[in-house]
Scaffold this motif. Structure first.
Motif, short mmCIF file in Angstrom:
data_model
loop_
_atom_site.label_atom_id
_atom_site.label_comp_id
_atom_site.label_asym_id
_atom_site.label_seq_id
_atom_site.Cartn_x
_atom_site.Cartn_y
_atom_site.Cartn_z
N GLY A 13 0.82 -1.22 0.00
CA GLY A 13 0.00 0.00 0.00
C GLY A 13 0.85 1.26 0.00
O GLY A 13 0.63 2.18 -0.77
N VAL A 14 1.87 1.26 0.89
CA VAL A 14 2.76 2.42 0.99
C VAL A 14 3.52 2.61 -0.32
O VAL A 14 3.62 3.71 -0.86
N GLU A 15 4.06 1.52 -0.81
CA GLU A 15 4.83 1.60 -2.06
C GLU A 15 3.97 2.16 -3.18
O GLU A 15 4.41 3.02 -3.97
N HIS A 16 2.78 1.75 -3.22
CA HIS A 16 1.88 2.23 -4.25
C HIS A 16 1.65 3.74 -4.11
O HIS A 16 1.69 4.50 -5.08
N HIS A 17 1.51 4.18 -2.85
CA HIS A 17 1.27 5.59 -2.59
C HIS A 17 2.46 6.45 -3.03
O HIS A 17 2.30 7.48 -3.69
N GLN A 20 2.75 6.65 -6.73
CA GLN A 20 1.72 7.55 -7.24
C GLN A 20 2.16 9.01 -7.11
O GLN A 20 2.07 9.82 -8.04
N PHE A 21 2.68 9.30 -5.90
CA PHE A 21 3.10 10.67 -5.58
C PHE A 21 4.22 11.13 -6.51
O PHE A 21 4.17 12.21 -7.11
#
Ligand code: GTP
Ligand code: MG
Lengths: 520, 166
Positions: A13-17, A20-21
Motif C-alpha cells: 500500500g505504501v509503495e503504491h502511494h 503515485q506521488f
C-alpha cells in the motif's frame, strides 16, 4: 549508475502511494527509439515538455543532439535540461536494453526554480562584493593620490613663498641705493624743471616698485607669521608730506584732485609700526587713485586719544555692497574685473590692519565712490625703551665730533651712507667685512657701529657678537634686508642696540643716529 | 545530406556572459538583466565554413562554476570543443577559465579550446591587461568579445568551428 541501493521494504500500500506521488510530480515521458533514432513508442504527455505530438522527428532530433558524442549503450543522467517549451527536465538515457534506446524525461521545473533563486542570490552577492572591493581599492588609490598631490602642492607653495620672500628681499638692496641717490640729487644738484620732473617720476616709480615688493613679501609670509610688529615713534606730518609727494603728481597726471592732511589732537607721540602703516596708506591711496577716473581722492589722518584714524575717500566707480567682503580677498574677481594686476593690495591692507590690532571698514555703493575707514591703536606699550630717547641728554659730549664705523660690502651703499653720515656731522670710516670691522673697532672704538648683517663670510651679527664679547661698548646699529621679527631678535641678542631694515632713507638714519648719540 | 554535428560547451565562471554570448550568436539578441543558468540549455546552428563545408554546432550553455564537479563533468561528455569564457572586468574569471580547461582535460583530452574574453564594451574597466592576453595567445586562440555589441562573437564561434571541422 547501475549499482543497486538497499531499499527498505514497505507494505504494498505504501509503495503504491509513494509511486503515485512521485509519478504525479515527475510527469514522466518515456520515448523509445530504434538504433536509427526513429521513435517507436511513447508513454506520457509529450506536450508537457513542448514536443509536438504530431512531429516525432523534431523531438527525436532534439534529443539526439543531447547525446551527441556519448556512448549510447550506457545509462546517462542529464539533470536540469532546458526543454523546447522552457521547462526544466531531468533527462535519462536508458541504454543497452534492446536494440535501440529509451529516453526518460522527468519534470524538474519546481526544483530548478528553487535552485535558480538560490544561485541567483549567491551570484549577485558575489558580483556586488567584488565590485565593492574594487570600488574601495579605487577610493583608496584616489585618496593616496590626493594625499601625494596635497604634499606636492604644499611643497610647491612653500617654495613659491620662499621664492617671493627672497625676491622681495633682494629688491631692498638696490632700492636702498636708488632712494639714496634720488635723495642726494633732490637735495644737492641745482635742477632744471625737466630734471625735477624726471626725478619725481623716478621717485614715484621706485616707491611703487618698493610697495609691490613689500606687498609680495607680506603675502608670502602670510601663513607663517602674524605678529612681528616694529613699533616706533612715527612722525605723521613727515609721513603725510611724503605721501603727498608720492601721489600728488600721479593724481595730477590723471586730472584728479588730491588732498591729504593730518590732525594731531593727542600730545603724545604716536607709536606705530611705521613700515606697515606706510604700506597700508600706500596701498589704499594707490588703489583709490587707480580706480578713480574723475573727481578726487581725499586722505585724512587723525591722531586722537591714543589711536590713529585714517580715512581714504574717492569718487571712483564704487563697490557693490554684496562684494564688500570679497575685495579683501587676495586675487579676487572684483579687482580683476576692474582690470588691475595681482589684486593683492586690499587683502594685504586688511592683514596689516589686523596685525596692528586695528579695524577696517568699507563704505561704498556702486557708482558712488568708496571710503575706507581704518582705526589703529597706539603700540606705545609694546615699544622698547632705547628706541627714541631725545629727552635727557648728557651735555658733556655735545661738542665732540662723533665717529661712525660703517661695515658694508656694497660700495654704492657705502658711498651713500658716507655722504649722509658726513652730512649729519659724523666722522666716517668704512670697512667691507666682519673681520676688518672687529679689528678696526677694537683698534679705534667708534661711537657708533653701523653694520650690515648680510656680509660676505662672517655675518654682521657675528662681528657684533665678537665685539661685545671683547668689551666694545659703543652703540651698534644693525642694518638688514630681512624685515622679520626673528631676524630682529637675532641681531639684538648678538648685542645690537637698534635694528633697521632696508631700504633706509636719510630721515630714518638721522633718527637712528640721534638715538645712538644723544645731544641736547 | 545533413552536416556533421559537433558538441561544444560554454565553460566559465558565473556571470561572465556565456548565456548572453549564445543568445547573441544564435538569435542576435541581448538582455541587460542577469538570470543565472541552472543546469544546461542546448542550442544548435549550422555554419558554413566555405571549403571546409557545413558544420552543425551543438552548443551547451552550462551553469557557471569555478570548479568542475561531477555534475558538470557529465555535461561535458561527448564535447569536441570548449569555449572558455572570461569577463575582462574580472581578472579572477580569467584564472577560473584556465582552471576549468585544465580540469576538463581529465574527461576531454583532445577537445579544441578557444578563449573568449567578454564585455569588450566595458574595456575601460577591464582588469585583464593586454600583455596577459598576448601571453595566453601563445597557447590558444584568444578572442575579445562583447555580447552587448556583438563584436567578436561570430568570430569566436567560427574560430572554434574551423578547428573542429579539420
Ligand atoms: N556590458 C556587457 N554586459 C554583458 C556582456 N555579456 C553579458 N553581460 C551581462 O552580464 C550578466 C551576466 O550575463 P550571462 O550571459 O547571464 O552570464 P552567464 O555566464 O551565463 O552567467 P551564469 O549563467 O550565471 O553562469 C548579464 O547581466 C549580462 O547582461 C557584455 O558583453 N557586455
Ligand atoms: Mg548563463
Amino acid at each position: 549508475m547501475s549499482e543497486r541501493h538497499e531499499m527498505p521494504t514497505f507494505s504494498a500500500g505504501v509503495e503504491h502511494h509513494v509511486a503515485q506521488f512521485l509519478f504525479e510530480r515527475a510527469q514522466p515521458l518515456l520515448l523509445q527509439f530504434d538504433e536509427n533514432w526513429q521513435l517507436v513508442n511513447l508513454h506520457g504527455d509529450p506536450a508537457r515538455f513542448g514536443f509536438d505530438p504530431d512531429n516525432a522527428d523534431a523531438a527525436a532530433h532534439q534529443l539526439r543532439d543531447l547525446f551527441l558524442g556519448m556512448p549510447l549503450d550506457a545509462t546517462i543522467d542529464l539533470p536540469f535540461v532546458h526543454m523546447p517549451n522552457g521547462r526544466s527536465a531531468h533527462v535519462h538515457l536508458l541504454g543497452g536494453s534492446e536494440p535501440g534506446f529509451q529516453v526518460l524525461l522527468l519534470d524538474a521545473q519546481g526544483e530548478h526554480d528553487r535552485q535558480q533563486a538560490q544561485q541567483q542570490v549567491g551570484n549577485e552577492a558575489a558580483l556586488i562584493s567584488g565590485q565593492k572591493s574594487k570600488a574601495i581599492a579605487q577610493l583608496r588609490q584616489i585618496r593616496s593620490e590626493l594625499e601625494r598631490q596635497r604634499m606636492r602642492l604644499a611643497e610647491a607653495n612653500a617654495l613659491k613663498n620662499a621664492l617671493i620672500a627672497t625676491l622681495s628681499h633682494d629688491f631692498r638692496t638696490p632700492l636702498t641705493s636708488i632712494f639714496g641717490y634720488l635723495h642726494l640729487l633732490d637735495t644737492q644738484a641745482p635742477q632744471s624743471a625737466s630734471v625735477r620732473h624726471a626725478l619725481r617720476a623716478l621717485r614715484r616709480n621706485s616707491n611703487y616698485l618698493f610697495t609691490l615688493a613689500e606687498n609680495l613679501l607680506e603675502y608670502a609670509r602670510a601663513d607663517t607669521r602674524s605678529s612681528m610688529l616694529e613699533p616706533v615713534r612715527v612722525d605723521l606730518e613727515y609721513l603725510v608730506e611724503d605721501l603727498e609727494g608720492m601721489f600728488q603728481p600721479l593724481a595730477a597726471d590723471q586730472g584728479l584732485e588730491f588732498t591729504i592732511g593730518v590732525e594731531l589732537l593727542d600730545a603724545k607721540t604716536p607709536v606705530l609700526d611705521e613700515l606697515r602703516l606706510r604700506q597700508i596708506l600706500v596701498n589704499l591711496i594707490a588703489n583709490a587713485v587707480r580706480y578713480t577716473k574723475k573727481g578726487g581722492v581725499g586722505v585724512a589722518l587723525r591722531w586722537q586719544d591714543g589711536a590713529l584714524s585714517i580715512e581714504v575717500r574717492d569718487s571712483g566707480i564704487g563697490i557693490a555692497e554684496e562684494l564688500h567682503e570679497q575685495v579683501f580677498v587676495a586675487f579676487n574677481r572684483v579687482r580683476q574685473a576692474a582690470g588691475s594686476g595681482a589684486g593683492l593690495g586690499l587683502s594685504i591692507v586688511k592683514r596689516l590692519v589686523t596685525q596692528m590690532h586695528g579695524s577696517i571698514e568699507l563704505q561704498s555703493r556702486l557708482g558712488e565712490g568708496s571710503c575706507f575707514h581704518i582705526v589703529l591703536p597706539s603700540l606705545a606699550s609694546v615699544v622698547a625703551a632705547p628706541q627714541g630717547g631725545t629727552e635727557e641728554t648728557p651735555a658733556l659730549e655735545s661738542s665732540r665730533i662723533r665717529s661712525v664705523l660703517v661695515v658694508d660690502d656694497d660700495p654704492d651703499i657705502c658711498y651713500l651712507l658716507d655722504t649722509w653720515l658726513s652730512d649729519l656731522g659724523f666722522r666716517v670710516r668704512i670697512v667691507g667685512d666682519a673681520g676688518a670691522a672687529v679689528e678696526s673697532a677694537l683698534a679705534d672704538p667708534p661711537d657708533v657701529l653701523l653694520v650690515d648683517v648680510e656680509l660676505p663670510g662672517l655675518s654682521g651679527n657675528t662681528a657684533v657678537f665678537r665685539l661685545r664679547a671683547k668689551g666694545y661698548r659703543g652703540h651698534i646699529v644693525t642694518l638688514s634686508a630681512t624685515p622679520t621679527e626673528e631676524a630682529r631678535r637675532v641681531a639684538l641678542n648678538a648685542g645690537a642696540d637698534q635694528y633697521l631694515t632696508k631700504p633706509i632713507n636719510i630721515e630714518v638714519l638721522a633718527r637712528a643716529m640721534q638715538a645712538a648719540t644723544p645731544r641736547p | 545530406m545533413t552536416a556533421p554535428a559537433r558538441k561544444i560547451c560554454m565553460l566559465g565562471d558565473f556571470g561572465v556572459g556565456k548565456t548572453s554570448l549564445v543568445a547573441r550568436y544564435m538569435r542576435n539578441t541581448f538582455s541587460d538583466t542577469y538570470l543565472t543558468t541552472v543546469g544546461v540549455k542546448v542550442d544548435s546552428k549550422e555554419v558554413d565554413l566555405g571549403e571546409l563545408g557545413m558544420l552543425k554546432l551543438v552548443v551547451w550553455d552550462i551553469a557557471g562554476r569555478s570548479v568542475l564537479d561531477a555534475l558538470n563533468m557529465s555535461y561535458l561528455r561527448g564535447a569536441s570543443g570548449l569555449l572558455l569564457v572570461a569577463d575582462g572586468t574580472r581578472e579572477a574569471s580569467l584564472r577560473t577559465a584556465i582552471d576549468l580547461l585544465l580540469q576538463s582535460r581529465s574527461v576531454l583530452e583532445d577537445a579544441e579550446a578557444v578563449l573568449i574574453v567578454n564585455k569588450l564594451d566595458l574595456v575601460e574597466r577591464w582588469e585583464v591587461g593586454p600583455s596577459t592576453l598576448a601571453g595566453l595567445r601563445q597557447t590558444m586562440p584568444v578572442i575579445e568579445t562583447s555580447a552587448l555589441s556583438g563584436d567578436g562573437v561570430e568570430q569566436a564561434f567560427l574560430e572554434l568551428a574551423k578547428r573542429l571541422a579539420r
